[in-house]
Motif scaffolding. Structure first.
Motif, PDB file in Angstrom:
ATOM      1  N   LEU A  45       0.974   5.381   0.266  1.00 26.00           N
ATOM      2  CA  LEU A  45       0.223   6.557   0.701  1.00 26.00           C
ATOM      3  C   LEU A  45       0.990   7.793   0.267  1.00 26.00           C
ATOM      4  O   LEU A  45       2.194   7.883   0.469  1.00 26.00           O
ATOM      5  CB  LEU A  45       0.051   6.557   2.221  1.00 26.00           C
ATOM      6  CG  LEU A  45      -0.690   5.360   2.803  1.00 26.00           C
ATOM      7  CD1 LEU A  45      -0.668   5.411   4.315  1.00 26.00           C
ATOM      8  CD2 LEU A  45      -2.116   5.334   2.300  1.00 26.00           C
ATOM      9  N   ARG A  59       0.851  -1.186   0.000  1.00 21.75           N
ATOM     10  CA  ARG A  59       0.000   0.000   0.000  1.00 21.75           C
ATOM     11  C   ARG A  59       0.886   1.234   0.000  1.00 21.75           C
ATOM     12  O   ARG A  59       1.786   1.359   0.814  1.00 21.75           O
ATOM     13  CB  ARG A  59      -0.905   0.001   1.221  1.00 21.75           C
ATOM     14  CG  ARG A  59      -1.869   1.152   1.220  1.00 21.75           C
ATOM     15  CD  ARG A  59      -2.887   1.007   2.302  1.00 21.75           C
ATOM     16  NE  ARG A  59      -2.288   1.375   3.572  1.00 21.75           N
ATOM     17  CZ  ARG A  59      -2.973   1.626   4.663  1.00 21.75           C
ATOM     18  NH1 ARG A  59      -4.277   1.495   4.667  1.00 21.75           N
ATOM     19  NH2 ARG A  59      -2.364   1.960   5.765  1.00 21.75           N
ATOM     20  N   ARG A  67      -3.876   7.170  -2.341  1.00 14.35           N
ATOM     21  CA  ARG A  67      -3.366   5.841  -1.990  1.00 14.35           C
ATOM     22  C   ARG A  67      -3.442   4.946  -3.215  1.00 14.35           C
ATOM     23  O   ARG A  67      -4.263   5.138  -4.106  1.00 14.35           O
ATOM     24  CB  ARG A  67      -4.126   5.241  -0.826  1.00 14.35           C
ATOM     25  CG  ARG A  67      -5.559   4.955  -1.132  1.00 14.35           C
ATOM     26  CD  ARG A  67      -6.272   4.392   0.055  1.00 14.35           C
ATOM     27  NE  ARG A  67      -7.648   4.115  -0.349  1.00 14.35           N
ATOM     28  CZ  ARG A  67      -8.506   3.496   0.399  1.00 14.35           C
ATOM     29  NH1 ARG A  67      -8.159   3.089   1.592  1.00 14.35           N
ATOM     30  NH2 ARG A  67      -9.714   3.270  -0.034  1.00 14.35           N
TER      31      ARG A  67
END
Length: 100
Positions: A5, A3, A30
């Motif tokens: 960000l 992930r 994101r």
């Protein structure tokens, strides 16, 4: 899953930007990649694109300048399929690597 960000800050563009001196709004972004060999390889390429300033651009939305995704496709949801910028999407990693 990997992930990513991103937080872009509001600022005022400099000479060479689309609208020098016009303030723009930042945002929170994101993106997701599978945590496998192909996903990790793609992550390296996306990092290089980010370092070169290719991930985002400034765009006019309703008369106001704001940071938006650039031309490189990102998966912004872990599910929902291709139509919702999510997975499953069997061709995504190949397509994004072609763009990069």
């Amino acid at each position: 899953a990997l992930r990513w960000l991103f937080k872009t800050f509001s600022s005022c563009p400099k000479v060479g930007d689309p609208h020098p001196g016009q303030p723009y709004k930042g945002g929170h972004f994101r993106a997701f990649l599978p945590d496998n060999r192909e996903g990790q390889k793609t992550a390296v390429l996306l990092k290089k694109a980010f370092d070169c300033g290719l991930t985002f651009h400034i765009k006019s939305c309703n008369g106001k300048e704001r940071v938006t995704w650039g031309l490189i496709p990102h998966k912004t949801s872990w599910d929902g399929g291709k139509a919702r910028n999510g997975y499953p999407d069997a061709l995504y990693l190949r397509e994004v690597c072609t763009v990069l």
